[in-house]
Design a protein around this motif. Structure first.
Motif, PDB file in Angstrom:
ATOM      1  N   GLU A  61      32.383  69.934  31.675  1.00  0.00           N
ATOM      2  CA  GLU A  61      31.569  69.611  32.843  1.00  0.00           C
ATOM      3  C   GLU A  61      32.433  69.290  34.053  1.00  0.00           C
ATOM      4  O   GLU A  61      33.601  68.903  33.927  1.00  0.00           O
ATOM      5  CB  GLU A  61      30.640  68.432  32.541  1.00  0.00           C
ATOM      6  CG  GLU A  61      31.351  67.116  32.308  1.00  0.00           C
ATOM      7  CD  GLU A  61      30.370  65.960  32.141  1.00  0.00           C
ATOM      8  OE1 GLU A  61      29.161  66.150  32.349  1.00  0.00           O
ATOM      9  OE2 GLU A  61      30.837  64.850  31.814  1.00  0.00           O
ATOM     10  N   LYS A  63      32.178  67.022  37.665  1.00  0.00           N
ATOM     11  CA  LYS A  63      31.449  66.013  38.417  1.00  0.00           C
ATOM     12  C   LYS A  63      32.033  65.900  39.819  1.00  0.00           C
ATOM     13  O   LYS A  63      33.257  65.880  39.980  1.00  0.00           O
ATOM     14  CB  LYS A  63      31.534  64.642  37.723  1.00  0.00           C
ATOM     15  CG  LYS A  63      30.755  64.541  36.422  1.00  0.00           C
ATOM     16  CD  LYS A  63      30.820  63.116  35.875  1.00  0.00           C
ATOM     17  CE  LYS A  63      29.997  62.976  34.599  1.00  0.00           C
ATOM     18  NZ  LYS A  63      30.011  61.580  34.090  1.00  0.00           N
ATOM     19  N   SER A  65      31.699  63.325  43.031  1.00  0.00           N
ATOM     20  CA  SER A  65      31.196  62.003  43.428  1.00  0.00           C
ATOM     21  C   SER A  65      30.288  61.413  42.363  1.00  0.00           C
ATOM     22  O   SER A  65      29.252  60.808  42.647  1.00  0.00           O
ATOM     23  CB  SER A  65      30.460  62.084  44.769  1.00  0.00           C
ATOM     24  OG  SER A  65      31.340  62.515  45.789  1.00  0.00           O
ATOM     25  N   GLY A  66      30.670  61.615  41.095  1.00  0.00           N
ATOM     26  CA  GLY A  66      29.938  61.035  39.985  1.00  0.00           C
ATOM     27  C   GLY A  66      28.757  61.833  39.499  1.00  0.00           C
ATOM     28  O   GLY A  66      28.142  61.483  38.484  1.00  0.00           O
ATOM     29  N   GLN A  67      28.410  62.931  40.178  1.00  0.00           N
ATOM     30  CA  GLN A  67      27.240  63.728  39.832  1.00  0.00           C
ATOM     31  C   GLN A  67      27.684  65.018  39.140  1.00  0.00           C
ATOM     32  O   GLN A  67      28.495  65.777  39.650  1.00  0.00           O
ATOM     33  CB  GLN A  67      26.444  64.082  41.091  1.00  0.00           C
ATOM     34  CG  GLN A  67      25.262  65.002  40.849  1.00  0.00           C
ATOM     35  CD  GLN A  67      24.611  65.461  42.131  1.00  0.00           C
ATOM     36  OE1 GLN A  67      24.998  65.030  43.218  1.00  0.00           O
ATOM     37  NE2 GLN A  67      23.618  66.332  42.031  1.00  0.00           N
ATOM     38  N   THR A  68      27.130  65.276  37.940  1.00  0.00           N
ATOM     39  CA  THR A  68      27.434  66.509  37.231  1.00  0.00           C
ATOM     40  C   THR A  68      26.830  67.693  37.988  1.00  0.00           C
ATOM     41  O   THR A  68      25.651  67.664  38.368  1.00  0.00           O
ATOM     42  CB  THR A  68      26.883  66.473  35.798  1.00  0.00           C
ATOM     43  OG1 THR A  68      27.489  65.384  35.092  1.00  0.00           O
ATOM     44  CG2 THR A  68      27.197  67.766  35.054  1.00  0.00           C
ATOM     45  N   VAL A  69      27.643  68.705  38.223  1.00  0.00           N
ATOM     46  CA  VAL A  69      27.186  69.852  39.005  1.00  0.00           C
ATOM     47  C   VAL A  69      27.445  71.149  38.252  1.00  0.00           C
ATOM     48  O   VAL A  69      28.323  71.234  37.392  1.00  0.00           O
ATOM     49  CB  VAL A  69      27.893  69.913  40.380  1.00  0.00           C
ATOM     50  CG1 VAL A  69      27.546  68.692  41.217  1.00  0.00           C
ATOM     51  CG2 VAL A  69      29.404  70.047  40.216  1.00  0.00           C
ATOM     52  N   SER A  70      26.649  72.162  38.587  1.00  0.00           N
ATOM     53  CA  SER A  70      26.862  73.522  38.105  1.00  0.00           C
ATOM     54  C   SER A  70      27.049  74.393  39.335  1.00  0.00           C
ATOM     55  O   SER A  70      26.116  74.572  40.132  1.00  0.00           O
ATOM     56  CB  SER A  70      25.662  74.000  37.281  1.00  0.00           C
ATOM     57  OG  SER A  70      25.854  75.334  36.856  1.00  0.00           O
ATOM     58  N   HIS A  80      28.424  70.796  47.990  1.00  0.00           N
ATOM     59  CA  HIS A  80      28.735  69.550  47.286  1.00  0.00           C
ATOM     60  C   HIS A  80      29.995  68.884  47.845  1.00  0.00           C
ATOM     61  O   HIS A  80      30.589  68.037  47.200  1.00  0.00           O
ATOM     62  CB  HIS A  80      28.905  69.813  45.786  1.00  0.00           C
ATOM     63  CG  HIS A  80      27.617  70.005  45.045  1.00  0.00           C
ATOM     64  ND1 HIS A  80      27.051  71.253  44.856  1.00  0.00           N
ATOM     65  CD2 HIS A  80      26.765  69.123  44.483  1.00  0.00           C
ATOM     66  CE1 HIS A  80      25.924  71.124  44.182  1.00  0.00           C
ATOM     67  NE2 HIS A  80      25.715  69.841  43.944  1.00  0.00           N
TER      68      HIS A  80
END
Length: 495
Positions: A61, A63, A65-70, A80
C-alpha cells in the motif's frame, strides 16, 4: 507523532520472469530529504513509477499524509499533492517559461481568465519563491540546461505538492549548476516539503539528504541517517560487498602514433580555432562547463556538424568529414550521452542494437545471418558483463547501466581506432561506473585513441592521460597527467 507525508509499505511488483520489487518499505517526513539509492536494476525506477501512479503494485500500500491511496496515473498523484521532477526534461522549447510551468492548466492557474499577463504573474510568484532570476516570458529553447531543469521544478511546484520526487536531476549538469540545484532543494526542504531524492552521485546524497534508503535486487536493504554512515559504507550496502570508491580507474599505458589531429577547427558562430591531437592508447579529456561547446567539437569530428574552417587528420591523412557515415568509414566511433535518443533503438532487441554497426560483416547474400548476429551479440554481452535475460530482450527494458553497456558494445564491435565517449557513465550506478571505466581503459590499452567528455571532473581526473579545457568555444588550457590539479583545471573553465 505526525504521520509521514509518504509511506510505501510492503510493495511488491513483478514482470514476466522478473521480481522487480519485493516487500519494499520507504517513508518520507515533512521537512526531510530522503534519498533512495541502489545499483541499476535495484528497483528504483519501478518504485518511482508506482509512487507516481504510472504502475500499479501487485501488493502493498501507499499512504499520502496518512491516507491510503490508489494512484492511477500522475494526475491522481498530483491531486494527492505528490509531484515528480524527471531525469529526462519534458519541455516545449517553443513555449515560454510560464506556458511550460502551467502547460495544460492555464485556465486553472489564472482563475479561468486564461490571460497571458495573468499566467506570467503566477509564474513569477513561483520563480520568486525559489529565488530564481528567470523571465517567465522567455522561450524555454533559449535557456541553458540548468535553467530548463529549474523550469521543470517550477512546473512540479505549481501543483503545490507536499511531496516532491527528484529522479536523477543533476545527470546532465556541471558542478556549478549542481550546487545551485542543491541549494534550491534545501530551500524546499526548509519550507516543509518532503523530498525524495534519487541520484547515483553519492556526494550529493551526503550534501542534502537527512536519511537514505538502500535498495538491492528489488529489496530494501536498510534505511540509515546520513550522519551515521560514510560513502564507503553506503556503497558496500548498495553492491553487497566491500568496495573502495577511492580506487582510480587509471592504468598507465604506452602510447602509439597520433591517431587524430584537429587544427584550427571551427564552426561559424559555435566554436573557433580548436587544436589538439590524441594518440593511440591515450585517453584525452575535453573539460569545460556546459555551453563551452565541447559537445559541438566532437560532433564536428564525427561529421554530424561539419566544420566551416580548419583541418582534421586521421592517421596523418587529412580528411573532410561531413556525415557520420564518412566518420565511421575513417574508423571514428561516437558514444553519445543521450543513450535513449541517440545511442539506442529502444524498440529493438539487445542483439539487434549490438550489431547495428557491423551489419556489413554479418550479411550473407544481402540478408543478416541470424546465427552470426547471435554469436556477435553473445560475445559482446559477455565481454561487458551486460545483464540481460536474453539477447532478444528489448533494450528498453534494461537498466540504465546495462543500456549504456550496449551503447559501448556496439562500437566495440565496430573496432574503430578512434572513440568519442560522451558522458559514458551518465545516470548509472557506482558498480556499473567501475565496469564502464574498466572497459574504456581496456579499449585504450588495446590501442584505441579515446576522446572523453564527462560532467564530473573527478571522473576525468581518474581516467585521462591528458585534459584539454574549453571555454566559450575555444581552448583555454591543457594539462598532462603529472600536472593534474582540479582547482587549476576548474580555473580554466572561466578564464
Amino acid at each position: 507523532m505526525e504521520a509521514p507525508l509518504l509511506e510505501v509499505r510492503n510493495i511488491t511488483r513483478t514482470f514476466p520472469g522478473v521480481i522487480a520489487l519485493s516487500h519494499v518499505d520507504f517513508d518520507v517526513l515533512a521537512g526531510e530529504v530522503h534519498a533512495l539509492v541502489g545499483e541499476n536494476g535495484a528497483g528504483k525506477s519501478t518504485l518511482l513509477s508506482i509512487i507516481n501512479g504510472l504502475l500499479p503494485p501487485d501488493s502493498g500500500e501507499i499512504k499520502l499524509s496518512g491516507q491510503t491511496v490508489s494512484l492511477n496515473g500522475p494526475a491522481e498523484a498530483i491531486a494527492h499533492r505528490l509531484a515528480m521532477v524527471h531525469q529526462e526534461l519534458v519541455l516545449c522549447p517553443n513555449l515560454s517559461v510560464a506556458e511550460n510551468i502551467f502547460l495544460g492548466r492555464e485556465r486553472e492557474a489564472t482563475g479561468r481568465s486564461g490571460r497571458r499577463s495573468d499566467l506570467m504573474k503566477m509564474a513569477q510568484v513561483i520563480l520568486d519563491e525559489i529565488k530564481v532570476d528567470l523571465d517567465p516570458a522567455t522561450p524555454v529553447g533559449e535557456l541553458s540546461l540548468n535553467e530548463q531543469q529549474i523550469v521543470e521544478i517550477c512546473r512540479a511546484l505549481s501543483s503545490r505538492p507536499k511531496v516532491l520526487v527528484f529522479d536523477e536531476p543533476t545527470a546532465s549538469l556541471d558542478d556549478n549548476q549542481v550546487a545551485h540545484l542543491l541549494e534550491i532543494i534545501i530551500k524546499l526542504r526548509d519550507a516543509g516539503l518532503g523530498i525524495v531524492y534519487v541520484s547515483h552521485r553519492l556526494n550529493e546524497i551526503f550534501a542534502v539528504a537527512d536519511r537514505v534508503t538502500v535498495l538491492r535486487d528489488g529489496r530494501t536493504v536498510g534505511t540509515v541517517a546520513t550522519p551515521d554512515i560514510d560513502e564507503r559504507g553506503l556503497v558496500s550496502l548498495m553492491v553487497g560487498r566491500n568496495y573502495d570508491p577511492a580506487v582510480s580507474s587509471y592504468k598507465p599505458r604506452d602510447f602509439g602514433e597520433v591517431a587524430l589531429e584537429v587544427a584550427g577547427l571551427g564552426v561559424h558562430g559555435v566554436f573557433d580555432a580548436v587544436t589538439f591531437s590524441v594518440r593511440k592508447g591515450e585517453i584525452l579529456g575535453l573539460a569545460g562547463l556546459l555551453g563551452c561547446q565541447r559537445e559541438a567539437v566532437v560532433r564536428s569530428i564525427f561529421g554530424a556538424l561539419p566544420a566551416t574552417c580548419g583541418t582534421i587528420k586521421v592517421h596523418g591523412k587529412q580528411v573532410r568529414l561531413t556525415t557520420p557515415r564518412g566518420a565511421i568509414a575513417q574508423g571514428i566511433s561516437f558514444m553519445p550521452a543521450d543513450r535513449k535518443e541517440e545511442g539506442l533503438v529502444l524498440e529493438m532487441s539487445v542483439e539487434d542494437n549490438l550489431t547495428l554497426t557491423v551489419l556489413d560483416r554479418i550479411r550473407r547474400l544481402g540478408f543478416v545471418h541470424p546465427r552470426m548476429r547471435r554469436t556477435w551479440a553473445d560475445r559482446l554481452i559477455r565481454q561487458l558483463s551486460t545483464k540481460v535475460s536474453s539477447p532478444r530482450q528489448p533494450v528498453k527494458n534494461l537498466s540504465g547501466g546495462n543500456q549504456q553497456k550496449v551503447v559501448i558494445g556496439k562500437w566495440v564491435a565496430r573496432e574503430g581506432d578512434i572513440i568519442i565517449a560522451e558522458d559514458p557513465t551518465r545516470g548509472v550506478d557506482i558498480g556499473a561506473k567501475a565496469e564502464i571505466w574498466t572497459a574504456l581503459q581496456d579499449l585504450a590499452a588495446s590501442g584505441r585513441a579515446i576522446i572523453l567528455i564527462t560532467t564530473e571532473l573527478e571522473e576525468m581526473l581518474g581516467a585521462c592521460d591528458r585534459i584539454v579545457v574549453m571555454n566559450r568555444g575555444r581552448i583555454s588550457g591543457a594539462f598532462d597527467r603529472p600536472d593534474f590539479d582540479a582547482e587549476a583545471i576548474a580555473h580554466r573553465f572561466v578564464n
